[in-house]
Scaffold this motif. Structure first.
Motif, short mmCIF file in Angstrom:
data_model
loop_
_atom_site.label_atom_id
_atom_site.label_comp_id
_atom_site.label_asym_id
_atom_site.label_seq_id
_atom_site.Cartn_x
_atom_site.Cartn_y
_atom_site.Cartn_z
N GLU A 31 22.54 59.15 27.60
CA GLU A 31 23.86 59.77 27.56
C GLU A 31 24.93 58.69 27.54
N ASP A 36 31.72 64.50 28.58
CA ASP A 36 31.19 65.78 29.04
C ASP A 36 30.52 66.48 27.87
N GLN A 37 29.22 66.29 27.74
CA GLN A 37 28.47 66.88 26.63
C GLN A 37 27.38 67.82 27.11
N THR A 40 24.23 66.69 32.97
CA THR A 40 24.09 65.24 33.04
C THR A 40 22.66 64.80 33.33
N GLU A 222 33.43 76.23 25.23
CA GLU A 222 32.83 75.05 25.85
C GLU A 222 31.43 75.26 26.39
N LYS A 223 31.06 76.52 26.74
CA LYS A 223 29.76 76.75 27.38
C LYS A 223 28.99 77.93 26.78
N GLN A 254 22.60 74.55 33.34
CA GLN A 254 23.94 74.67 32.77
C GLN A 254 24.66 75.89 33.35
N GLU A 258 27.05 73.87 40.40
CA GLU A 258 26.74 72.57 40.98
C GLU A 258 26.54 72.65 42.49
#
Length: 360
Positions: A31, A36-37, A40, A222-223, A254, A258
């Motif tokens: 990475e 932010d792809q 992580t 984005e998601k 994803q 978190e």
């Protein structure tokens, strides 16, 4: 009528050994720092390390096996479910439905407080976990709702409530639609209603509604890739996540907040892994993308108990699709995120109890 069979989770030690060996051979990807792809490498490495060297599946297996579990065949599909009866024989039954990337584990923390007041039926979705892979096409939300109606009838329940999160927040209202004479009410954590495209819907949006639309817009831009991929080519992804536990983790987390504890994340992942349903669970999106959408709104009494940091339901759109909304609230802090049955158990279960007590 198909029989209801007692069930116990007993994953062979050879499967645990195989998992450990695969985790030890993980090839982590590269990475670029600061970009932010997606999920992580650091997060996946940490979870893989804990799954290999610290996580105790047998303890989680025992926790699941502490509750009565059963399987039965409905409409040609194996259905696994927890069935926890309340100490009050006259308690109202509830059927609680999870989503993806969750499992029945979503509701384990809620079993004790809810079972004081309700009989609980907590099934694994067709194609998910211990319900096993789906073996034929057609298992969309409406067919699952019909299967749930049959399951509750098979258990002898004439009147019951429906509770759901994620996919369960779509299936539970459908259960109210297919079995209106039996479902006394529907309690969900999201109402997935979107703008129809009519400009009139946007004419007088409040600041709160505009903020909700902004969150939706951000999420899909984005998601939302998982939704597109699952809806179009679930089989293409299935090859990778059915073969690599690290790949499975990378895909699942994803949508695992978190701040969720690692045991919760890994127990959900482990269930997909050990049952070989990492790929088949994705089919629900493909099926729903091709299913005929209901033309009439639902009418069962409905309660929404959403939380900050989760899908932002917008009432004017929800009321177009659900005419029975009688309670609409955002749970108080510290309730946050997508899995409030696990992370804010008291807040959510208290709201469920208050809603169904009000209906009675």
């Amino acid at each position: 009528m198909s029989e209801i069979r007692p069930f116990r989770i007993e994953i062979p030690q050879a499967d645990l050994d195989d998992l450990h060996a695969r985790l030890a051979l993980t090839r982590f990807t590269h990475e670029i720092a600061g970009a932010d792809q997606g999920v992580t490498v650091e997060r996946v490495k940490r979870l893989v390390g804990y799954w290999r060297d610290g996580y105790d599946w047998r303890a989680q297996e025992a926790r699941l096996n502490a509750y009565p579990q059963f399987t039965t065949e409905i409409d040609g599909q194996n259905i696994h479910f927890l069935h926890v009866r309340s100490g009050n024989p006259d308690a109202l039954p509830l059927i609680l439905t999870h989503g993806w990337p969750g499992s029945v584990v979503e509701y384990l923390a809620a079993v004790e407080p809810l079972s004081r007041h309700f009989h609980l039926v907590i099934p694994s979705l067709p194609g998910f976990g211990f319900s096993g892979p789906t073996t034929e096409l057609g298992w969309n939300n409406l067919r699952i709702a019909a299967a749930w109606a049959e399951l509750m009838a098979r258990l002898g329940y004439e009147r019951y409530g429906a509770v759901g999160n994620d996919a369960g927040s779509m299936i539970s209202p459908e259960l109210g639609r297919v079995a209106p004479e039996h479902v006394v009410g529907v309690h969900v954590t999201q109402l997935f209603s979107f703008p129809s495209g009519d400009p009139a819907e946007f004419a007088d949006l409040s600041e709160e509604e505009q903020a909700g639309l902004a969150v939706l817009d951000w999420f899909w831009k984005e998601k939302g890739a998982f939704n597109v991929l699952h809806s179009q080519q679930p089989q293409t992804l299935a090859h990778a996540i059915a073969d690599s536990p690290a790949g499975l983790l990378g895909w699942l987390v994803q949508l695992f907040d978190e701040d969720l504890d690692d045991d919760f994340v890994l127990t959900n992942a482990a269930i997909y892994w050990f049952t070989g349903t990492a790929g088949s669970a994705l089919r629900l999106y493909w099926e729903n993308a091709r299913a005929e959408q209901p033309k009439q709104p639902t009418t069962a009494p409905t309660a929404l108990a959403m939380s900050e940091g989760d899908f932002a339901s917008i009432r004017r759109f929800a009321e177009r699709d659900h005419h029975g909304i009688v309670s609409w609230k955002t749970l108080d802090a510290p309730a946050h995120g997508h899995y409030t049955a696990h992370t804010a158990t008291e807040a959510l279960t208290s709201d469920i109890r208050a809603f169904f007590d009000g209906l009675r």
